[in-house]
Design an enzyme around this catalytic site. Structure first.
Site, PDB file in Angstrom:
ATOM      1  N   GLU A 108       0.845  -1.200   0.000  1.00 48.73           N
ATOM      2  CA  GLU A 108       0.000   0.000   0.000  1.00 48.73           C
ATOM      3  C   GLU A 108       0.881   1.251   0.000  1.00 48.73           C
ATOM      4  O   GLU A 108       2.021   1.219   0.472  1.00 48.73           O
ATOM      5  CB  GLU A 108      -0.939  -0.069   1.227  1.00 48.73           C
ATOM      6  CG  GLU A 108      -1.766   1.158   1.534  1.00 48.73           C
ATOM      7  CD  GLU A 108      -2.774   1.552   0.466  1.00 48.73           C
ATOM      8  OE1 GLU A 108      -2.393   1.635  -0.706  1.00 48.73           O
ATOM      9  OE2 GLU A 108      -3.938   1.812   0.835  1.00 48.73           O
ATOM     10  N   ASP A 109       0.347   2.330  -0.563  1.00 54.82           N
ATOM     11  CA  ASP A 109       1.153   3.558  -0.630  1.00 54.82           C
ATOM     12  C   ASP A 109       1.356   4.196   0.743  1.00 54.82           C
ATOM     13  O   ASP A 109       2.465   4.536   1.121  1.00 54.82           O
ATOM     14  CB  ASP A 109       0.536   4.566  -1.623  1.00 54.82           C
ATOM     15  CG  ASP A 109      -0.937   4.864  -1.355  1.00 54.82           C
ATOM     16  OD1 ASP A 109      -1.525   4.272  -0.434  1.00 54.82           O
ATOM     17  OD2 ASP A 109      -1.514   5.704  -2.087  1.00 54.82           O
ATOM     18  N   ASP A 112      -2.718   6.237   6.473  1.00 56.11           N
ATOM     19  CA  ASP A 112      -3.119   7.561   6.941  1.00 56.11           C
ATOM     20  C   ASP A 112      -4.015   7.340   8.164  1.00 56.11           C
ATOM     21  O   ASP A 112      -3.507   6.988   9.224  1.00 56.11           O
ATOM     22  CB  ASP A 112      -3.830   8.274   5.784  1.00 56.11           C
ATOM     23  CG  ASP A 112      -4.130   9.729   6.049  1.00 56.11           C
ATOM     24  OD1 ASP A 112      -3.261  10.428   6.572  1.00 56.11           O
ATOM     25  OD2 ASP A 112      -5.251  10.178   5.735  1.00 56.11           O
ATOM     26  N   LEU A 117      -6.725   0.120   5.183  1.00 57.60           N
ATOM     27  CA  LEU A 117      -6.010  -1.116   5.473  1.00 57.60           C
ATOM     28  C   LEU A 117      -6.795  -2.006   6.422  1.00 57.60           C
ATOM     29  O   LEU A 117      -6.816  -3.231   6.262  1.00 57.60           O
ATOM     30  CB  LEU A 117      -4.625  -0.805   6.058  1.00 57.60           C
ATOM     31  CG  LEU A 117      -3.581  -0.455   5.001  1.00 57.60           C
ATOM     32  CD1 LEU A 117      -2.328   0.111   5.640  1.00 57.60           C
ATOM     33  CD2 LEU A 117      -3.254  -1.684   4.153  1.00 57.60           C
TER      34      LEU A 117
HETATM   35  P1  IMP Z   1      -6.428   5.775   5.038  1.00 51.72           P
HETATM   36  O1  IMP Z   1      -6.758   7.163   5.520  1.00 51.72           O
HETATM   37  O2  IMP Z   1      -5.322   5.158   5.861  1.00 51.72           O
HETATM   38  O3  IMP Z   1      -7.647   4.909   4.951  1.00 51.72           O
HETATM   39  O4  IMP Z   1      -5.832   5.957   3.578  1.00 51.72           O
HETATM   40  C1  IMP Z   1      -6.706   6.109   2.498  1.00 51.72           C
HETATM   41  C2  IMP Z   1      -6.009   6.417   1.227  1.00 51.72           C
HETATM   42  O5  IMP Z   1      -5.927   7.833   1.152  1.00 51.72           O
HETATM   43  C3  IMP Z   1      -4.583   5.945   1.023  1.00 51.72           C
HETATM   44  O6  IMP Z   1      -4.513   4.641   0.498  1.00 51.72           O
HETATM   45  C4  IMP Z   1      -4.102   6.939  -0.015  1.00 51.72           C
HETATM   46  O7  IMP Z   1      -4.435   6.501  -1.305  1.00 51.72           O
HETATM   47  C5  IMP Z   1      -4.873   8.179   0.350  1.00 51.72           C
HETATM   48  N1  IMP Z   1      -4.018   9.119   1.087  1.00 51.72           N
HETATM   49  C6  IMP Z   1      -3.845   9.247   2.412  1.00 51.72           C
HETATM   50  N2  IMP Z   1      -2.969  10.221   2.697  1.00 51.72           N
HETATM   51  C7  IMP Z   1      -2.567  10.719   1.497  1.00 51.72           C
HETATM   52  C8  IMP Z   1      -1.633  11.749   1.108  1.00 51.72           C
HETATM   53  O8  IMP Z   1      -0.965  12.410   1.915  1.00 51.72           O
HETATM   54  N3  IMP Z   1      -1.494  11.948  -0.234  1.00 51.72           N
HETATM   55  C9  IMP Z   1      -2.184  11.235  -1.170  1.00 51.72           C
HETATM   56  N4  IMP Z   1      -3.051  10.259  -0.849  1.00 51.72           N
HETATM   57  C10 IMP Z   1      -3.240  10.011   0.469  1.00 51.72           C
HETATM   58 MG    MG Z   2      -4.269   4.156  -1.704  1.00 53.63          MG
END
Ligand code: IMP
Ligand code: MG
Length: 190
Positions: A108-109, A112, A117
């Site tokens: 995963e990239d 956040d 995940l």
């Molecule tokens: P989560 O907030 O951990 O569920 O992440 C959701 C998705 O938001 C990640 O897989 C990224 O694709 C995107 N994301 C979260 N933070 C960033 C950022 O700083 N830049 C670009 N995409 C982000």
């Molecule tokens: Mg993503």
């Protein structure tokens, strides 16, 4: 460099392309050692981990004594949300490789708030993998709202919006070979 008025641009560079490459190689070395002699399914999460998954898979191929075989697959997940509400996470495309009984490594990239995940892990656990671990290029711990295990972390990043190397802002900037902060929009008129 000029940019269109009102469009958020490329801000401070956080990690140069060669630094990202070194981080990927370092992760590959750890993964190769941990899965030595075992089959491994790399499951990249689109679109953010598009480049990361490819580069990690190629770095693994260069390391002798790593996994016995490597399968690369992708799933596509979309998450919608903002900073105050949990994201709604939707699986748009499932991978085609079997999960049951496999050593699955989610690629995963960025972690956040963690909801993407958490939800993807739960989905995969139902398919009974032999092992399930997660490799993230970036960890943004300041924003975490739900704890998720991250076995492999490339870089810890500050609480900023990050673009490049697969990460987008409104579908732009994924193709940048480096990681940068998103710059605030330029004024509409001056
Ligand atoms: P989560 O907030 O951990 O569920 O992440 C959701 C998705 O938001 C990640 O897989 C990224 O694709 C995107 N994301 C979260 N933070 C960033 C950022 O700083 N830049 C670009 N995409 C982000
Ligand atoms: Mg993503």
């Amino acid at each position: 460099m000029s940019s269109s008025a009102g469009i958020s641009g490329i801000g401070r560079v956080l990690h140069r392309a060669e630094d990202v490459e070194a981080v990927v190689r370092r992760l590959a070395a750890r993964i190769a050692a941990d899965y030595a002699g075992q089959p491994l399914l790399l499951l990249g999460v689109l679109k953010g981990a598009l480049y990361f998954t490819v580069d990690l898979a190629r770095a693994l191929a260069e390391i002798p004594g790593g996994p016995s075989e490597i399968v690369v697959d992708y799933a596509c997940i979309a998450s919608y949300g903002n900073s105050t509400r949990p994201s709604e996470v939707r699986l748009l495309m499932e991978g085609s490789a079997p999960i049951s009984g496999q050593n699955v490594l989610i690629v995963e990239d960025i972690a956040d708030n963690g909801f993407t995940l958490e939800s993807f892990r739960a989905f995969l656990q139902e398919r009974r993998p032999k092992t399930l671990r997660t490799c993230v290029l970036l960890d943004k711990p300041a924003r975490r709202r739900v704890e998720v295990p991250l076995e492999y972390v490339g870089l810890v990043v500050p609480d900023a919006f990050i673009i490049g190397y697969g990460l987008d802002y409104q579908e732009m900037y994924r193709n940048l070979p480096y990681l940068a902060e998103l710059a605030p929009p330029t004024p509409e008129s001056r």
